[in-house]
Each structure stands twice: as structure tokens, then as C-alpha cells.
Write an enzyme that holds these catalytic residues in place. Sequence first.
Site, PDB file in Angstrom:
ATOM      1  N   ARG A 168       0.833  -1.232   0.000  1.00 18.89           N
ATOM      2  CA  ARG A 168       0.000   0.000   0.000  1.00 18.89           C
ATOM      3  C   ARG A 168       0.858   1.271   0.000  1.00 18.89           C
ATOM      4  O   ARG A 168       0.561   2.245   0.691  1.00 18.89           O
ATOM      5  CB  ARG A 168      -0.952   0.009   1.204  1.00 18.89           C
ATOM      6  CG  ARG A 168      -1.872  -1.179   1.268  1.00 18.89           C
ATOM      7  CD  ARG A 168      -2.874  -1.262   0.115  1.00 18.89           C
ATOM      8  NE  ARG A 168      -3.588  -2.506   0.161  1.00 18.89           N
ATOM      9  CZ  ARG A 168      -3.216  -3.602  -0.540  1.00 18.89           C
ATOM     10  NH1 ARG A 168      -2.174  -3.583  -1.366  1.00 18.89           N
ATOM     11  NH2 ARG A 168      -3.913  -4.712  -0.441  1.00 18.89           N
ATOM     12  N   SER A 219     -10.286  -0.241   4.141  1.00 19.59           N
ATOM     13  CA  SER A 219      -9.391  -0.431   5.287  1.00 19.59           C
ATOM     14  C   SER A 219      -8.754   0.886   5.713  1.00 19.59           C
ATOM     15  O   SER A 219      -8.202   1.609   4.880  1.00 19.59           O
ATOM     16  CB  SER A 219      -8.287  -1.423   4.927  1.00 19.59           C
ATOM     17  OG  SER A 219      -8.856  -2.681   4.689  1.00 19.59           O
ATOM     18  N   GLU A 289      -3.655   3.539   6.474  1.00 15.81           N
ATOM     19  CA  GLU A 289      -3.643   3.304   5.021  1.00 15.81           C
ATOM     20  C   GLU A 289      -4.325   4.489   4.338  1.00 15.81           C
ATOM     21  O   GLU A 289      -3.897   4.928   3.269  1.00 15.81           O
ATOM     22  CB  GLU A 289      -4.378   1.994   4.703  1.00 15.81           C
ATOM     23  CG  GLU A 289      -4.433   1.684   3.219  1.00 15.81           C
ATOM     24  CD  GLU A 289      -4.968   0.285   2.918  1.00 15.81           C
ATOM     25  OE1 GLU A 289      -4.669  -0.661   3.674  1.00 15.81           O
ATOM     26  OE2 GLU A 289      -5.697   0.159   1.911  1.00 15.81           O
TER      27      GLU A 289
END
Length: 294
Positions: A168, A219, A289
Site C-alpha cells: 500500500r 481499510s 492506510e
Amino acid sequence: MDFDLPDIRENVPLKNFTTWKIGGNARLFIEAKSAEVPKILSWANSNGIKAHILGAGSNVLIKDSGIDGLVVRLKDGVSSVKISEKTAFAPAGVRLAQFVNFLAKNGISGFEFLAGIPGTIGGAAFMNAGIGGENKREISDVFDGGILCNLKGEVFEVGADFMEFSHRHSVLHHSSHVLLSAKFRLEEKSSPEEILKKIRKTAKERAAREPKNRKNAGSVFKACGGVPAGLLIDRAGLKGCKIGAAQISRVHANWIENLGGATSSDVEALIKFAKEKVFEKFGVLLEEEVRILG
Ligand SMILES: Cc1cc2nc3c(=O)[nH]c(=O)nc-3n(C[C@H](O)[C@H](O)[C@H](O)COP(=O)(O)OP(=O)(O)OC[C@H]3O[C@@H](n4cnc5c(N)ncnc54)[C@H](O)[C@@H]3O)c2cc1C
């Protein structure tokens, strides 16, 4: 305004352009095709205006105070995607779902993992978006290069190595470069029917495990050393915790839902709370994230 591109708007509520439905105003806002970006950035730069790029707004928390600059929201049609025998070229503002469907209709597989991610090509490259678990796959597995520009509007071409992809993460996190278009390796073929069947199956599985409330950003935290953040948050007993109108999802502990009217301060406070509690219980510091802008 000394600007020949249409529709530059002032004081635009950004909550309308994020999946969380949260965010203050952009002082200046423009929706543009990726090809128009160099000109826009060059204009902003020469007028001393800070520019920020937005894709589908599915991984951002925009502060309640908004963005005191120019927000450029990228929007490209799937008709601008070009494919050849071994390569696809896609402008950054194309939605992943449309891209994957387009490839599927042309009998190109290997991209199905991106279908349920509600972002754009640009946002996905920025985030190295993908899926975890046994079938782990990320956009870096198919990314073969890109056209970028800097804040002065200067355009250059890079290979995949330039992007420094990791979980990510990409080099775009710590540079101000904008991805204008991406080149992808096409390696797998199948029948369009088979690929579309796989996409529908994945969508059904996602729908079964994701919260029904669509006001979220997926998320919130990255996996930590291979351990899903949701597992740690769940084990810390935080499912259902609420601050203001923001709630840690009862369905998926790594998601924060906007129950209606949540502010970015509510979400930020809940993020801080979850980090503190997980650290107290497991000694693990969760890393966001989602990107906090403004
Ligand atoms: C319901 C739901 C499910 C999700 N599931 C997943 C999943 O399975 N896997 C996953 O990885 N993510 C998932 N996400 C998160 C999100 O969809 C991805 O991170 C997506 O790739 C973000 O793309 P975007 O266009 O929305 O980016 P945005 O949220 O608009 O932007 C994210 C960041 O990228 C930057 N950016 C955007 N475009 C460019 C560009 N062209 N050049 C430079 N910088 C740019 C922005 O400035 C910002 O900092 C999910 C989100 C939701 C809401």
C-alpha cells in the site's frame, strides 16, 4: 481567470467526492481529463496555487477545514484505454471497475482482483492497491511503467522500478508527481464469459463480507507485519466503538463507517483511539492506510 480550461469552481464541498462523504471545501476545484493535468498544474504553479490530485476519493479523509488550494479531480472515460497484444495503456482517471470490465470483454484476464476496488488507475498506483490473503495480488504485479508530470506541468516517462512499490505504498507518497497514465503487462487470456463470471463471483464474495453502509473508505490501517489490522482492532474489543457519528464497523473492524453527518474530526479521533488501544494491548503501532488531506 487567465485560464482557458472550463469549469474551475470555487468553494466546492469535497464530501461529495469522497466515499466517506466527509470533507470541507476546496477553495478551487476542477474536474479534468488526465491529459489536461500538465496545463492545469503549470497554470497553478505560475499563480502560486498549491494543487492536489483526487481520484475517486475512496482512500482519503479530507479535513473539515477543507483544502486551501486547487483540487484537480481526475476523470477519464474507459474509451481512452488502448490495448495491443501485450500492453494496455490507461489514463489515470479511469475507474478500475470499468478498466477491468473492458479488459474482460477483450478476453484479457489477470486483472480481476482490481474489480471490486472503487478507485481509479491513478489512486490505485499511488496506493499500490490490491488484495491480501492467499491470493495476494497488487497493481505492482501488472504495472509496467507510466507517464508522470511534476507540479510545474513537466511530463516524463518512467519504468515500473521508479514507483518503488511496497505494501500500500509507492514513491508518489513522498513526491509531488502526478501519474497521468499507466502501462500494464497483459499476460493472461481467457474467454470474456469466464472472466466476467470470475468478476461477478468476487463481487458477490466482497458484498457478503463488507459493511452494507457504503459511507466508508475501506481499510483504515495497513496490515502490520502480515497481521491484518482488523484482527488486532477486533481483539482489542473495539468493534462498534463510536465517536460522534463515526463508528468502527461491527462487520469489519478495520473499517470506519460514517453513520450520517460524521466529521473528519470524529474519524481522526476514532483513528487515534484505535491506535492507542491496540498499542496498549499488543504493543503494535498501527499505520494509517487512508491518506489524510487538508
Ligand atoms: C468499499 C471500499 C473497498 C476498498 N477495497 C480495497 C481493496 O480491496 N484493496 C485496496 O488496496 N484498497 C481498497 N480500498 C481503498 C481504495 O479504493 C484504494 O486505495 C484506491 O486505489 C484509491 O483510489 P482513488 O482513485 O479513490 O484514490 P483517492 O482516494 O482519490 O486518492 C488516494 C491518494 O492517491 C493520490 N492520487 C490519486 N490519483 C493520483 C494520480 N493520478 N497521481 C498521483 N496521485 C494520485 C491522492 O492525492 C491521494 O493521496 C477500498 C475502498 C473502499 C471505499
